[in-house]
Scaffold this motif. Structure first.
Motif, PDB file in Angstrom:
ATOM      1  N   VAL A 198       0.768  -1.130  -0.070  1.00 28.19           N
ATOM      2  CA  VAL A 198      -0.093   0.164  -0.145  1.00 28.19           C
ATOM      3  C   VAL A 198       0.906   1.113   0.084  1.00 28.19           C
ATOM      4  O   VAL A 198       1.949   1.266   0.955  1.00 28.19           O
ATOM      5  CB  VAL A 198      -0.823   0.099   1.353  1.00 28.19           C
ATOM      6  CG1 VAL A 198      -1.983   1.249   1.056  1.00 28.19           C
ATOM      7  CG2 VAL A 198      -1.607  -1.288   1.363  1.00 28.19           C
ATOM      8  N   ALA A 204      -7.756   0.466  -2.935  1.00 25.07           N
ATOM      9  CA  ALA A 204      -7.829  -1.109  -2.658  1.00 25.07           C
ATOM     10  C   ALA A 204      -8.827  -1.577  -3.656  1.00 25.07           C
ATOM     11  O   ALA A 204      -9.836  -0.948  -4.298  1.00 25.07           O
ATOM     12  CB  ALA A 204      -8.601  -1.397  -1.486  1.00 25.07           C
ATOM     13  N   LEU A 214      -6.027  -1.070   4.345  1.00 24.48           N
ATOM     14  CA  LEU A 214      -6.361  -1.936   3.309  1.00 24.48           C
ATOM     15  C   LEU A 214      -7.462  -2.778   3.772  1.00 24.48           C
ATOM     16  O   LEU A 214      -8.496  -2.950   2.899  1.00 24.48           O
ATOM     17  CB  LEU A 214      -5.008  -2.813   2.840  1.00 24.48           C
ATOM     18  CG  LEU A 214      -5.491  -3.940   1.624  1.00 24.48           C
ATOM     19  CD1 LEU A 214      -5.811  -3.188   0.505  1.00 24.48           C
ATOM     20  CD2 LEU A 214      -4.344  -4.822   1.415  1.00 24.48           C
ATOM     21  N   THR A 226      -3.891  -3.552  -4.749  1.00 29.72           N
ATOM     22  CA  THR A 226      -4.065  -2.100  -4.826  1.00 29.72           C
ATOM     23  C   THR A 226      -3.426  -1.673  -5.896  1.00 29.72           C
ATOM     24  O   THR A 226      -3.029  -2.142  -6.899  1.00 29.72           O
ATOM     25  CB  THR A 226      -3.084  -1.450  -3.761  1.00 29.72           C
ATOM     26  OG1 THR A 226      -1.548  -1.631  -4.168  1.00 29.72           O
ATOM     27  CG2 THR A 226      -3.142  -2.163  -2.188  1.00 29.72           C
TER      28      THR A 226
END
Length: 134
Positions: free
Chosen positions: A4, A10, A58, A80
């Motif tokens: 991330v 996401a 996330l 992602t």
């Protein structure tokens, strides 16, 4: 586990994850958009996505996606936009009334089918059980 970065989204893809089925999805998207009269139909693979609110968000973002969808399934792939773009793919918003988090994954201007084998590999990095809805 998915990596991330700040400002990333996401992404959730419900089954299927297999390359052949991803190609079918991309071709169906193109055909649907062509039938709808879109000037430049796109080869896109359907996913759901939402903005990450920061590092460590996330799992919460995935929960927001799951809570907001009408879709149901047994398994979902999670990744992602950082992972997606690092692999050379693009994510474009394709929201509709039923699925406001709907997006499409493709390459470049989306005028040719994406590398579905590479997408399959990306999706299979982080597969999770999809929480059953009541």
């Amino acid at each position: 586990m998915s990596e991330v970065d700040d400002g990333a989204k996401a992404i959730v893809r419900l089954t299927p994850f297999e390359a052949e089925r991803l190609l079918e999805n991309a071709e169906d998207t193109y055909a649907d958009e062509e039938d709808d009269g879109r000037v430049a139909p796109r080869y896109g693979i359907s996913v759901l996505a939402t903005v990450l609110r920061g590092p460590g968000d996330l799992d919460a973002a995935v929960a927001r996606i799951v809570a907001g969808t009408t879709l149901n399934g047994r398994r979902m792939a999670v990744l992602t936009t950082t992972e997606l773009t690092n692999a050379g793919f693009v994510l474009v918003q394709d929201a509709n009334e039923l699925e406001p988090d709907h997006h499409l994954i493709g390459e470049g201007d989306m005028q040719k089918p994406p590398r579905v084998g590479d997408l399959e590999s990306l999706f299979k990095r982080d597969i999770r059980k999809f929480p059953r809805k009541k």
